[in-house]
Design an enzyme around this catalytic site. Structure first.
Site, short mmCIF file in Angstrom:
data_model
loop_
_atom_site.label_atom_id
_atom_site.label_comp_id
_atom_site.label_asym_id
_atom_site.label_seq_id
_atom_site.Cartn_x
_atom_site.Cartn_y
_atom_site.Cartn_z
N HIS A 91 45.76 57.68 22.37
CA HIS A 91 44.71 58.68 22.14
C HIS A 91 45.26 59.87 21.37
O HIS A 91 46.03 60.67 21.90
CB HIS A 91 44.12 59.16 23.47
CG HIS A 91 42.91 60.03 23.27
ND1 HIS A 91 41.64 59.60 23.57
CD2 HIS A 91 42.78 61.28 22.77
CE1 HIS A 91 40.78 60.57 23.28
NE2 HIS A 91 41.45 61.60 22.78
N TRP A 133 43.29 72.70 19.56
CA TRP A 133 43.20 72.57 21.02
C TRP A 133 44.53 72.77 21.72
O TRP A 133 44.57 73.06 22.91
CB TRP A 133 42.64 71.18 21.38
CG TRP A 133 41.23 71.01 20.90
CD1 TRP A 133 40.09 71.40 21.55
CD2 TRP A 133 40.80 70.44 19.67
NE1 TRP A 133 39.00 71.09 20.79
CE2 TRP A 133 39.39 70.50 19.64
CE3 TRP A 133 41.46 69.86 18.58
CZ2 TRP A 133 38.63 70.02 18.56
CZ3 TRP A 133 40.71 69.38 17.51
CH2 TRP A 133 39.32 69.47 17.51
N ASP A 140 46.77 63.06 22.69
CA ASP A 140 45.58 63.82 22.29
C ASP A 140 45.83 64.76 21.11
O ASP A 140 45.22 64.62 20.07
CB ASP A 140 45.01 64.59 23.49
CG ASP A 140 43.52 64.89 23.37
OD1 ASP A 140 42.87 64.32 22.48
OD2 ASP A 140 43.01 65.68 24.18
N GLU A 200 34.91 64.48 29.58
CA GLU A 200 35.99 65.47 29.45
C GLU A 200 35.38 66.81 29.84
O GLU A 200 35.08 67.67 29.00
CB GLU A 200 36.58 65.51 28.04
CG GLU A 200 37.85 66.37 27.99
CD GLU A 200 38.48 66.46 26.62
OE1 GLU A 200 37.88 65.96 25.66
OE2 GLU A 200 39.58 67.05 26.52
FE FE2 Z 1 40.62 63.57 22.44
#
Ligand code: FE2
Length: 429
Positions: A56, A314, A308, A212
């Protein structure tokens, strides 16, 4: 033989084995192998594992940190709005260059397969064009799998459906989604249904950002399991993040986990990122937001840790180190028995390889000669040390190497050199 790694330890506990590679495949694994080769590497009894796999990632955003500004609140939602500021001002070339730079870093860290979500909520599909080119260019040394990801919502973004279909036509091979970001719970479930139908029609895999959220009522994983089963997609669907499960009622989870297992939907938590993003609406006690890793695994569900984000809207940190990711999963998930710690290594190697459907993966005769020599003696030591990837081997050739970490000491009446992997107690089981 083309290359032999001698005196290696394996994750199975075998020690002192030689691994011979011929024509890009593993030709033999046995002690004291009688064979010659132009390249011979001495593992000195240390661990050989298959390459790391990241199930991911967001490669279209990586290394964009600070453009056009930093994430002040540190939240998921500010990250999404910041990404929406960057999308119109970045070019295909920008995305391509950042992604190629990241792939160099990944190879140095022994990360040789990545599933990346690519945002299709950009009518120019810049991310798709950049990453399909990257996929071709890195193919000799890194397997890149692309997921069509409607970041702004499959229904919420007016052109998302058309763009997603165009992305699949351009060769993106996995269908993504983000049901918790749609306008209502109902629309979220409807998006799961429609996206799974698109995947079934085209014979593709599915990997959705699912729940999420810290909202215990975000239960789109239930719809994902249902439609997986209804459409015969068992074994081809993953739910990524699944953080709301942390906050769900235990009784409901006792019903949910068997449904996920029955549908053979796999789970991809992203511990490094979600430990920083979740719980932002709490004061104290503050929830951790990691999904129920142990309970999912113990139901027989395939679980892999994904990274991620690396240096993007992020997450400001990260270095393509899947052992750092697994270590965060170990700590936050309290996976601290010796067998649990060893399992965490599987969660960034064999488990994600199965989820991605990688063929010829693993240290076994007949598989691709892809492997890493680590400066560590066993899987638990790999988790503890996050050691140097001494040799990174792809198809029987060394494609990256890092010197052994040895510190020179200048102390009275002590040794002059310290190998970090040798400073440990002798365990008696
Ligand atoms: Fe993601």
């Amino acid at each position: 033989m083309d290359l032999i790694v001698r005196n290696a330890a394996l994750s199975t506990g075998e020690q002192g084995v030689d691994i011979a590679c011929k024509d890009g495949k593993i030709a033999a694994i046995e002690p004291n192998l009688k064979a010659e080769s132009p390249v011979s590497l001495d593992a000195e009894g240390q661990l050989v594992v298959p390459p790391f796999v990241d199930s991911h990632f967001h490669m279209d955003a990586t290394l964009s940190l600070g453009r056009p500004r930093l994430n002040g609140s540190g939240t998921l939602l500010e990250g999404i709005s910041l990404w929406n500021e960057l999308k119109p001002i970045q070019s295909v070339e920008d995305i391509y260059q950042r992604a190629m730079q990241y792939c160099d870093l990944a190879v140095a860290q022994g990360l040789l397969a990545v599933r990346t979500h690519v945002d299709i909520c950009d009518d120019e599909l810049k991310g798709v064009d950049a990453l399909t080119q990257v996929k071709k260019d890195v193919a000799p040394y890194l397997d890149l799998q692309l997921v069509a990801f409607p970041q702004d919502g499959f229904y919420r973004s007016p052109s998302a459906r058309a763009n997603l279909l165009r992305a699949l036509d351009k060769g993106v091979e996995v269908v993504g989604g983000i049901p918790h970001f749609e306008r209502t719970m109902g629309q979220g479930d409807e998006s799961v249904k429609e996206l799974c139908e698109i995947a079934a029609e085209r014979g593709l895999r599915v990997d959705m950002h699912c729940d999420e959220s810290d909202d215990p009522h975000s239960r789109h994983i239930e719809a994902l399991a249902l439609h997986t089963q209804r459409l015969g997609l068992q074994g081809r669907v993953a739910g990524s993040h699944l953080t709301s499960m942390h906050s769900m009622d235990n009784y409901y989870v006792s019903k949910l986990l068997p449904l996920i297992a029955e549908a053979q939907v796999s789970a991809i938590p992203n511990p490094l990122i979600n430990i920083t993003l979740q719980g932002r609406h709490n004061t104290y006690p503050k929830i951790r937001g990691l999904t129920r890793v142990r309970e999912l695994r113990d139901q027989g569900i395939d679980v892999a840790f994904g990274s991620d984000c690396v240096m993007d809207p992020w997450y400001s940190l990260g270095r393509a180190d899947m052992l750092e990711v697994a270590s965060m999963g170990l700590h936050v998930g309290q996976l601290t028995s010796r067998s649990d710690m060893a399992w965490c290594l599987e969660a960034v190697t064999t488990n994600p390889a199965k989820i991605l459907g990688l063929e010829g993966y693993g240290i076994a005769v007949g598989n691709y000669a892809d492997m890493l020599l680590l400066q560590a003696d066993d899987p638990v030591e790999a988790m503890r040390l996050k050691p140097a990837r001494l040799q990174v081997i792809r198809r029987g050739e060394v494609i990256a190497s890092t010197p052994r970490q040895v510190s020179a000491l200048n102390l009275p009446n002590r040794g002059s050199a310290l190998d970090i992997s040798k400073t440990k107690p002798v365990l008696r089981h």
